[in-house]
Enzyme design. Sequence first.
Site, mmCIF file in Angstrom:
data_model
loop_
_atom_site.group_PDB
_atom_site.id
_atom_site.type_symbol
_atom_site.label_atom_id
_atom_site.label_comp_id
_atom_site.label_asym_id
_atom_site.label_seq_id
_atom_site.Cartn_x
_atom_site.Cartn_y
_atom_site.Cartn_z
ATOM 1 N N ASN A 12 29.823 38.273 36.914
ATOM 2 C CA ASN A 12 29.353 37.121 35.794
ATOM 3 C C ASN A 12 29.839 35.223 36.688
ATOM 4 O O ASN A 12 31.130 35.372 37.182
ATOM 5 C CB ASN A 12 30.672 37.428 35.050
ATOM 6 C CG ASN A 12 30.596 36.091 33.582
ATOM 7 O OD1 ASN A 12 30.085 35.229 33.877
ATOM 8 N ND2 ASN A 12 31.565 35.948 32.968
ATOM 9 N N TRP A 13 28.886 34.953 36.689
ATOM 10 C CA TRP A 13 29.547 33.625 37.536
ATOM 11 C C TRP A 13 29.796 32.449 36.287
ATOM 12 O O TRP A 13 30.064 31.567 37.525
ATOM 13 C CB TRP A 13 27.833 33.265 37.931
ATOM 14 C CG TRP A 13 27.606 34.219 39.005
ATOM 15 C CD1 TRP A 13 27.758 35.531 39.632
ATOM 16 C CD2 TRP A 13 25.684 33.727 39.812
ATOM 17 N NE1 TRP A 13 26.639 36.034 40.540
ATOM 18 C CE2 TRP A 13 25.938 35.368 40.476
ATOM 19 C CE3 TRP A 13 25.032 32.380 40.071
ATOM 20 C CZ2 TRP A 13 24.981 35.452 41.551
ATOM 21 C CZ3 TRP A 13 23.887 32.769 41.476
ATOM 22 C CH2 TRP A 13 23.735 33.752 41.584
ATOM 23 N N LYS A 14 29.495 32.522 34.787
ATOM 24 C CA LYS A 14 30.439 31.565 34.507
ATOM 25 C C LYS A 14 29.776 30.398 34.668
ATOM 26 O O LYS A 14 28.760 30.654 34.722
ATOM 27 C CB LYS A 14 32.295 31.938 34.644
ATOM 28 C CG LYS A 14 32.385 32.862 34.629
ATOM 29 C CD LYS A 14 34.131 33.351 34.261
ATOM 30 C CE LYS A 14 35.032 35.257 34.107
ATOM 31 N NZ LYS A 14 35.949 34.980 33.611
ATOM 32 N N HIS A 98 32.362 37.579 25.201
ATOM 33 C CA HIS A 98 33.181 37.765 26.732
ATOM 34 C C HIS A 98 33.860 36.891 25.692
ATOM 35 O O HIS A 98 33.985 36.301 25.249
ATOM 36 C CB HIS A 98 32.401 36.738 27.281
ATOM 37 C CG HIS A 98 33.266 36.932 28.678
ATOM 38 N ND1 HIS A 98 34.601 35.828 28.660
ATOM 39 C CD2 HIS A 98 33.683 37.124 29.864
ATOM 40 C CE1 HIS A 98 35.090 36.038 29.811
ATOM 41 N NE2 HIS A 98 34.761 36.850 30.667
ATOM 42 N N GLU A 100 36.413 35.203 26.803
ATOM 43 C CA GLU A 100 35.423 32.918 26.609
ATOM 44 C C GLU A 100 35.117 32.497 25.644
ATOM 45 O O GLU A 100 35.457 31.521 24.707
ATOM 46 C CB GLU A 100 35.307 32.574 28.168
ATOM 47 C CG GLU A 100 36.556 33.016 29.598
ATOM 48 C CD GLU A 100 36.132 32.999 30.512
ATOM 49 O OE1 GLU A 100 34.874 32.990 30.799
ATOM 50 O OE2 GLU A 100 36.924 33.881 31.233
ATOM 51 N N GLU A 170 37.823 43.761 29.068
ATOM 52 C CA GLU A 170 38.518 42.987 29.773
ATOM 53 C C GLU A 170 39.883 42.534 29.422
ATOM 54 O O GLU A 170 39.995 41.610 28.049
ATOM 55 C CB GLU A 170 36.987 41.887 29.960
ATOM 56 C CG GLU A 170 36.027 41.868 30.164
ATOM 57 C CD GLU A 170 35.919 40.808 31.073
ATOM 58 O OE1 GLU A 170 34.810 40.726 32.289
ATOM 59 O OE2 GLU A 170 35.186 40.045 30.592
ATOM 60 N N GLY A 176 40.490 36.174 35.392
ATOM 61 C CA GLY A 176 41.405 34.945 36.039
ATOM 62 C C GLY A 176 42.752 34.866 36.422
ATOM 63 O O GLY A 176 43.637 33.779 37.012
ATOM 64 N N SER A 216 40.692 39.939 37.445
ATOM 65 C CA SER A 216 40.706 40.392 38.519
ATOM 66 C C SER A 216 40.373 41.426 39.179
ATOM 67 O O SER A 216 41.246 42.387 40.421
ATOM 68 C CB SER A 216 42.436 40.230 38.179
ATOM 69 O OG SER A 216 42.414 38.929 37.569
ATOM 70 N N GLY A 237 34.044 37.996 37.634
ATOM 71 C CA GLY A 237 34.188 37.102 38.324
ATOM 72 C C GLY A 237 34.458 36.158 39.053
ATOM 73 O O GLY A 237 33.392 36.380 40.314
ATOM 74 N N GLY A 238 35.476 35.866 39.138
ATOM 75 C CA GLY A 238 36.306 34.786 40.809
ATOM 76 C C GLY A 238 34.786 35.468 41.702
ATOM 77 O O GLY A 238 34.990 34.863 42.270
#
Length: 254
Positions: A12-14, A98, A100, A170, A176, A216, A237-238
């Site tokens: 997920n490149w957000k 998600h 977010e 999640e 993150g 993470s 993610g990251g």
Amino acid sequence: MNKERKLIVAGNWKMNKTVAEALDLVRGLKIELANIKEVDVVVCPPYTALSEVSKEVLDSNLKLGAQNMSENGVGAYTGEIAATMLKEFSVRYVILGHSERRQYQKESSELISKKALAVHAASLKPIVCVGETLAERESGRMQEVLQSQVQGSLAGLTKEQMCETIVAYEPVWAIGTGKTASTAQAQEAHAFIRGLLVGMFDDSVARRVRIQYGGSVKAANARELLGQPDVDGALVGGAALEVRSFADIIKNSI
Ligand code: 13P
């Protein structure tokens, strides 16, 4: 790794990557992951890069996902993106709900269930995210929160649609933050979610649904997390923003 269900690892490149950066990343992944057949690998760029990235993944084993979708068909919905627009770029998966988006766009489980139905109506596969906050976990409400999100977000799906749905667990406190759920915490939550699916659908549906862990995930912890019996992949993610770290997660999970 010998698993009951085929692993699915999605990046997920957000809200990251220009088109040029997205192309660099996907080209690198194509080379690094060219021989991977054991894992379904999905990349989810921002909308603005879908067109260019879709051309790159055409002749590869990478699949394309989007990060959100409207519950409506085309029409007067300023700023929204419809299923037909995603299908134009050979998108196969759509991340929904998600944390977010639940937090910043105030998306409710009821809305997410409408989106999930729209995703299926377009023959795409939703990746439906659920997860508790730290406060909810610490006050002993984790199961209650997961139950409400799972039952609300997957309401109205047929058994056939549920089998083609991916659930992503999640925990919000692990996103993150560098704090990963322990393998025991992840397995416990995944088994609980699968139990909810037995109640909503049936045992055979629940056994077919893939449940990803997200929060993470990195190369160093992927093998242990994905080795848990009810953990069927990862939503990253990251660590999905660099070729090396994302490719190593996938290689370490085989
Ligand atoms: P991180 O891997 O950066 O913790 O993000 C997880 C996530 O939110 C994936 O959807």
